[in-house]
Design a protein around this motif. Structure first.
Motif, PDB file in Angstrom:
ATOM      1  N   UNK A 847      23.784   2.390  26.350  1.00 14.64           N
ATOM      2  CA  UNK A 847      24.714   1.284  26.613  1.00 14.64           C
ATOM      3  C   UNK A 847      25.213   0.798  25.268  1.00 14.64           C
ATOM      4  N   UNK A 848      26.532   0.989  25.040  1.00 11.36           N
ATOM      5  CA  UNK A 848      27.118   0.561  23.776  1.00 11.36           C
ATOM      6  C   UNK A 848      28.604   0.332  23.965  1.00 11.36           C
ATOM      7  N   UNK A 849      29.165  -0.637  23.316  1.00 12.80           N
ATOM      8  CA  UNK A 849      30.620  -0.805  23.379  1.00 12.80           C
ATOM      9  C   UNK A 849      31.354   0.205  22.495  1.00 12.80           C
ATOM     10  N   UNK A 850      30.611   0.948  21.671  1.00 13.66           N
ATOM     11  CA  UNK A 850      31.229   1.936  20.761  1.00 13.66           C
ATOM     12  C   UNK A 850      31.082   3.342  21.371  1.00 13.66           C
ATOM     13  N   UNK A 851      31.603   3.527  22.544  1.00 18.35           N
ATOM     14  CA  UNK A 851      31.383   4.778  23.281  1.00 18.35           C
ATOM     15  C   UNK A 851      31.973   5.967  22.538  1.00 18.35           C
ATOM     16  N   UNK A 852      33.223   5.920  22.187  1.00 14.09           N
ATOM     17  CA  UNK A 852      33.893   7.076  21.585  1.00 14.09           C
ATOM     18  C   UNK A 852      33.332   7.386  20.204  1.00 14.09           C
ATOM     19  N   UNK A 853      33.070   6.332  19.410  1.00 15.73           N
ATOM     20  CA  UNK A 853      32.563   6.571  18.056  1.00 15.73           C
ATOM     21  C   UNK A 853      31.183   7.204  18.109  1.00 15.73           C
ATOM     22  N   UNK A 854      30.328   6.681  19.002  1.00 16.04           N
ATOM     23  CA  UNK A 854      28.967   7.235  19.093  1.00 16.04           C
ATOM     24  C   UNK A 854      29.011   8.674  19.647  1.00 16.04           C
ATOM     25  N   UNK A 855      29.877   8.935  20.665  1.00 17.12           N
ATOM     26  CA  UNK A 855      29.960  10.284  21.249  1.00 17.12           C
ATOM     27  C   UNK A 855      30.391  11.285  20.191  1.00 17.12           C
ATOM     28  N   UNK A 856      31.381  10.912  19.406  1.00 19.95           N
ATOM     29  CA  UNK A 856      31.873  11.840  18.388  1.00 19.95           C
ATOM     30  C   UNK A 856      30.803  12.137  17.354  1.00 19.95           C
ATOM     31  N   UNK A 857      30.102  11.051  16.907  1.00 22.01           N
ATOM     32  CA  UNK A 857      29.072  11.252  15.896  1.00 22.01           C
ATOM     33  C   UNK A 857      27.920  12.070  16.436  1.00 22.01           C
ATOM     34  N   UNK A 859      27.915  14.168  19.066  1.00 21.01           N
ATOM     35  CA  UNK A 859      28.333  15.556  19.394  1.00 21.01           C
ATOM     36  C   UNK A 859      28.384  16.389  18.126  1.00 21.01           C
ATOM     37  N   UNK A 860      28.750  15.719  17.027  1.00 17.86           N
ATOM     38  CA  UNK A 860      28.773  16.446  15.762  1.00 17.86           C
ATOM     39  C   UNK A 860      27.371  16.905  15.377  1.00 17.86           C
ATOM     40  N   UNK A 861      26.358  16.202  15.860  1.00 18.53           N
ATOM     41  CA  UNK A 861      24.978  16.590  15.614  1.00 18.53           C
ATOM     42  C   UNK A 861      24.498  17.629  16.638  1.00 18.53           C
ATOM     43  N   UNK A 862      25.327  17.935  17.655  1.00 18.98           N
ATOM     44  CA  UNK A 862      24.959  18.900  18.677  1.00 18.98           C
ATOM     45  C   UNK A 862      24.240  18.293  19.862  1.00 18.98           C
ATOM     46  N   UNK A 863      24.420  16.978  20.026  1.00 17.04           N
ATOM     47  CA  UNK A 863      23.742  16.316  21.149  1.00 17.04           C
ATOM     48  C   UNK A 863      24.581  16.512  22.413  1.00 17.04           C
ATOM     49  N   UNK A 864      23.946  16.779  23.596  1.00  8.17           N
ATOM     50  CA  UNK A 864      24.694  16.930  24.869  1.00  8.17           C
ATOM     51  C   UNK A 864      25.114  15.561  25.415  1.00  8.17           C
TER      52      UNK A 864
END
Length: 963
Positions: A847-857, A859-864
């Motif tokens: 749960x975070x208001x920074x959805x896109x920023x966290x997803x991009x960061x 995913x760059x680490x290879x997280x699903x």
């Protein structure tokens, strides 16, 4: 009216009776008629016409007889008038003689004071104890002889009647007679002030000539300098009266001559209520009696200048000296030097009691024994009478007679300390207390009570009932001397009880009081007066004050000079004495002759030191033994006149609350306790960090491992720390602190909390803590809120000074730097948060208001990572969620909109919540009741961001790491 003042004289013989007018001579009818009848009869018989000639002889004879009667009447009237004139002249002379006798008798009421020296008549008056005190107020016309009026029925001529009335009126007026009054009832004079004062001088000199200088004294205004030449003992006070006071009778009879300016109204006697006679004078010298005295008209008074009064006074003084009629006070010296009594001091030395010779009476030097005549003494006297000099002389006389092993003094001076400065260097003086040091005064009073308890122990050990049964040299007598006692108990009302206790128990314990005050009435309480039997009164201005001290008005009758004149009252009664006056060389002489050895009496302990080390505190009485006790510092036990080691014992005290303003020494207290705990506590020390997240974690760990005896938990600036928490977390943290403090005594865990002031919710925590160390506060209000009385507030207290267990304390300083020590211990107590490895086999809901920023960061680490909005339209979204390692991310609105996925996540996933999500939303989404811990900011966490991890109904701090 008394016989002495009555102007009447013996009544003279009756007034002469004036002669009556002689009766008129009657007409001789028979003498005239009979010749006519005889002549007519002879004519008828003889018919001779010559016979008718004889008829004319009758009327002629009658006329001649009538003329002779009138002549005789005039002669008798002249003879009676001459007799009346001679009788009236004799009566006139008799009236003059009687008037002269009356004037002479009244004039004898005025003593012969002018011209030649007063004679034996005055001496006779001085030896006489008459019931009357006649004096002459002036000359006037008085009522003379009482003569009956001339009755209107008296048949006298108008001239005689007028003569009788003139003589009667003259006899009834005694002109130029002395107006005599009885001065016993007092005399008042109203009129122009200068003239009234001059008349008062005349009356006062007459009274002085009537009253013996042996038995009467005079109180007069200072400006009436002529009174110094009278043989009577005198003093100067007041401004408008002469007061003669009897010195040989209890209560002292008083004769007053008082004057007042003004008095325009003829009957203005208002200022003289209670005086028997009042005289009014005007600017022209005319006077009248408006109260008391005989009826007088045209009163003329005699006014005296100071020079004229001085001549009269010197004449009386010469007469008194010639006949050896001097007042008792004249037998005493005008001045007495302390050195003159040196031989007497040697005689008093070695006396078992406390005899001191510092004054002389009529018979010579006298010994005042504070033990036999006391045990306590009271000295009273107005300002400038010599009270302080009397105290110094008394103390010095005792020091000259007894060694410092036998006798010690505590000197208390609330007039700035100047009185006893010269005595402070004597070996007998254990201490001097002044009003310039209120703290020392407080310590001294409590120290005196401790001294009483010490003496009781010594008497008990010696099996003695009083100090007289204690072996010599074992216990010195103690004399407590108080100058300005009224100021002492006014500034410190609680000291009434201390002095009453000293007065009640002092005799047997060898403690004596000498109390000195201007006005003992209402100041010296009955509990003290009941034990004061030795009294010394110098001059007082109020007769009531004299009566309160001595039971008589003797002290009010003392003159203002010489200085040091006093009345001593002991078991032998009252005696007038002259006190010795000391000089600096007298003090030095006594000091040189005194042995340097003293009783080593210390009635009170010294003030606490401004700085103190832990080792110094540990060497003091009360230092811990084998038991667990942490040294705080030194506590001032003024009631026991000692310093003791102050200990904090968690098992006894429970938690400790330290309250103090900035730079008051709060951190020093905690650092000292920490050093003590490191040295002796088996469980070590835990210092709660100042950062909220670390403090929360540290306290959580402490509570999890509570119940370890010997552990000390230290928390500085709790009030500041609470303000850095969000509201909900502040309440939860404070609750945990309360639980820790509540269980401290039971578990044996030491807890030391420090705050700058008690505000808000801290009152709840403070209410559960009984052990408080209060340091300097920022204001008197904060001092009161800390639980201390306002009187103990001191804005100038040094760091580390405060109050502990009802007594003053000085906190010991740690061996190292206090702030550095606590910071190092706090770093040791920090707890690293858990590192969350992502991805793993378990899914996670983010749960975070920074959805896109966290997803991009991520995913760059290879997280699903899957956004919650992408799964909303997928039919088998639940299958996706259950796939191992799935990371579902969305903001709070996304999760609330996907209620099915939210319900599934609550059951099967862990929640990872951003620090920016409000706590209320966290608790609503995750359905957890626990308050989440605060998160450290990246700047304080080495740049690593912290999150909340919700798992199994609990919320923890985590950092994200890579698998």
């Amino acid at each position: 009216m008394s016989a002495a003042t009555t102007p009447a004289a013996p009544t003279p013989r009756p007034m002469p009776t004036p002669p009556s007018a002689p009766p008129r001579p009657p007409f001789p009818v028979a003498m005239a008629v009979i010749p006519l009848v005889l002549s007519g009869a002879m004519w008828l018989l003889t018919g001779s016409a010559l016979v008718l000639v004889f008829a004319a002889l009758g009327p002629l004879a009658a006329v001649a007889n009538l003329a002779d009667g009138w002549r005789q009447r005039r002669r008798t009237a002249r003879r009676d008038a001459e007799s009346f004139r001679r009788a009236l002249a004799a009566w006139h002379a008799e009236v003059d003689r009687q008037h002269d006798a009356a004037r002479a008798r009244l004039a004898r009421s005025r003593p012969s004071l002018d011209g030649d020296q007063p004679g034996l008549a005055v001496v006779s008056e001085w030896h006489r104890d008459a019931d009357e005190l006649p004096i002459v107020v002036g000359l006037a016309e008085l009522r003379g002889l009482d003569i009956a009026e001339v009755g209107p029925a008296l048949d006298i001529d108008a001239e005689s009647r007028e003569q009788l009335e003139v003589e009667r009126a003259r006899a009834g007026r005694l002109r130029n007679a002395s107006v005599v009054i009885d001065a016993r009832g007092g005399v008042g004079i109203v009129g122009p002030r200068a003239l009234a004062r001059a008349l008062a001088r005349d009356l006062a000199t007459q009274i002085a000539a009537r009253l013996s200088p042996v038995r009467w004294s005079l109180v007069a205004p200072e400006e009436e300098s002529w009174t110094r030449d009278l043989p009577h003992e005198h003093r100067h006070e007041g401004d408008a009266a002469f007061r003669f006071v009897a010195t040989d009778r209890e209560g002292g009879a008083v004769v007053v001559v008082r004057w007042a300016g003004g008095g325009d109204a003829p009957g203005d006697a208002t200022p003289f209520g209670g005086l028997a006679t009042v005289v009014r004078v005007d600017e022209l010298g005319a006077a009248e009696l408006i109260r008391g005295g005989p009826e007088a008209r045209g009163l003329r008074v005699e006014a005296l200048t100071q020079l004229q009064a001085q001549r009269r006074a010197r004449g009386l003084a010469t007469l008194a000296a010639r006949h050896e009629l001097a007042p008792r006070s004249a037998l005493l010296p005008e001045t007495l030097a302390f050195a003159e009594l040196a031989p007497a001091h040697r005689e008093a030395a070695g006396h078992r009691g406390l005899a001191a010779i510092f004054a002389v009476a009529e018979s010579g030097p006298i010994a005042v024994d504070l033990d036999e005549d006391g045990p306590h003494a009271l000295i009273a006297g107005t300002t400038g009478s010599g009270k302080s000099e009397a105290l110094v002389s008394w103390v010095l006389a005792l020091c000259a007679a007894y060694t410092a092993v036998e006798l010690a003094f505590v000197l208390i001076d609330f007039k700035g300390g100047a009185t006893f400065d010269q005595l402070a260097g004597l070996p007998h003086v254990a201490g001097v207390v002044t009003d310039l040091d209120a703290r020392r005064a407080h310590r001294a009073m409590h120290g005196l009570r401790a001294e009483l308890r010490r003496r009781e122990r010594i008497l008990a050990e010696a099996e003695a009932r009083s100090i007289a049964e204690v072996p010599p040299g074992r216990l010195a007598r103690l004399v407590v001397v108080v100058d300005e006692y009224a100021a002492v108990v006014t500034d410190h009302p609680e000291l009434h009880a201390v002095f009453i206790d000293l007065a009640a128990r002092g005799r047997s314990l060898g403690v004596h009081l000498i109390l000195c005050t201007q006005r003992p009435t209402g100041v010296v309480r009955e509990g003290i007066l009941a034990n004061v039997t030795l009294k010394l009164a110098l001059r007082v201005t109020d007769r009531a004050e004299s009566a309160a001290v001595l039971g008589s008005e003797s002290a009010a009758r003392l003159a203002s000079a010489p200085r040091g004149r006093a009345i001593l009252k002991d078991a032998r009664g009252e005696r007038e004495i002259q006190l010795a006056l000391t000089a600096p060389r007298d003090v030095e002489t006594v000091r040189r002759s005194a042995s340097a050895r003293s009783a080593e009496l210390q009635p009170w302990s010294d003030p606490l030191p401004a700085t103190l080390s832990r080792h110094e505190a540990r060497r003091s009485p009360g230092a811990p033994g084998d038991g667990f006790g942490l040294v705080l510092g030194l506590v001032d036990r003024v009631e026991r006149a000692t310093h003791e080691c102050a200990l904090y014992r968690p098992a006894d005290h429970g938690a400790l609350l330290v309250i103090g303003a900035p730079r008051s020494g709060r951190t020093t207290v905690l650092a000292t306790l920490a050093e003590e705990a490191q040295r002796s506590a088996p469980g070590g020390v835990v210092v709660v960090p100042a950062e909220p997240a670390e403090a929360w974690a540290c306290l959580e760990a402490v509570l999890a491992g509570s119940g370890m005896p010997g552990r000390l938990v230290v928390m500085d600036d709790l009030d500041v720390l609470l303000e850095s928490f969000p509201p909900e977390q502040a309440v939860e943290f404070l609750g945990r602190v309360t639980r820790l403090t509540r269980d401290a005594a039971r578990t044996g865990t030491g807890v030391a909390l420090a705050v700058s002031r008690l505000v808000g919710a801290l009152h709840g925590v403070a209410g559960a803590i009984t052990a408080r160390l209060v340091l300097r506060q920022a204001s008197r209000e904060d001092h009161l809120l800390a639980g201390l009385p306002a009187a103990s507030f001191d804005s100038a207290q040094p760091p580390g000074a405060g109050w502990w267990d009802g007594s003053a304390i000085q906190v010991a300083r740690p061996e190292g730097d206090a702030e550095r020590l606590l910071a190092e211990l706090a770093r040791r107590g920090m707890r690293e948060p858990e590192t969350l490895r992502v991805p793993d086999e378990r899914g996670i809901a983010v749960v975070t208001p920074r959805v896109r920023a966290c997803r991009a960061a991520w995913q760059a680490r290879g997280w699903p990572v899957r956004e919650l909005s992408e799964l909303a339209a997928v039919p088998d979204a639940a299958v996706t969620v259950r796939d191992g390692g799935a990371v579902l991310i969305g903001d709070a609105d996304d999760w609330n909109a996907s209620w099915a996925l939210l319900a599934l996540a609550r059951r099967e996933l862990r929640f990872l919540v951003d620090r920016s999500v409000p706590v209320s939303e966290l608790r609503q989404l995750t359905r957890v009741r626990a308050v989440p811990p605060p998160l450290a900011s990246p700047s304080l966490a080495d740049g690593v961001e912290e999150w909340w991890l919700v798992e199994g109904g609990e919320v923890r701090r985590v950092r994200l790491g890579e698998d």
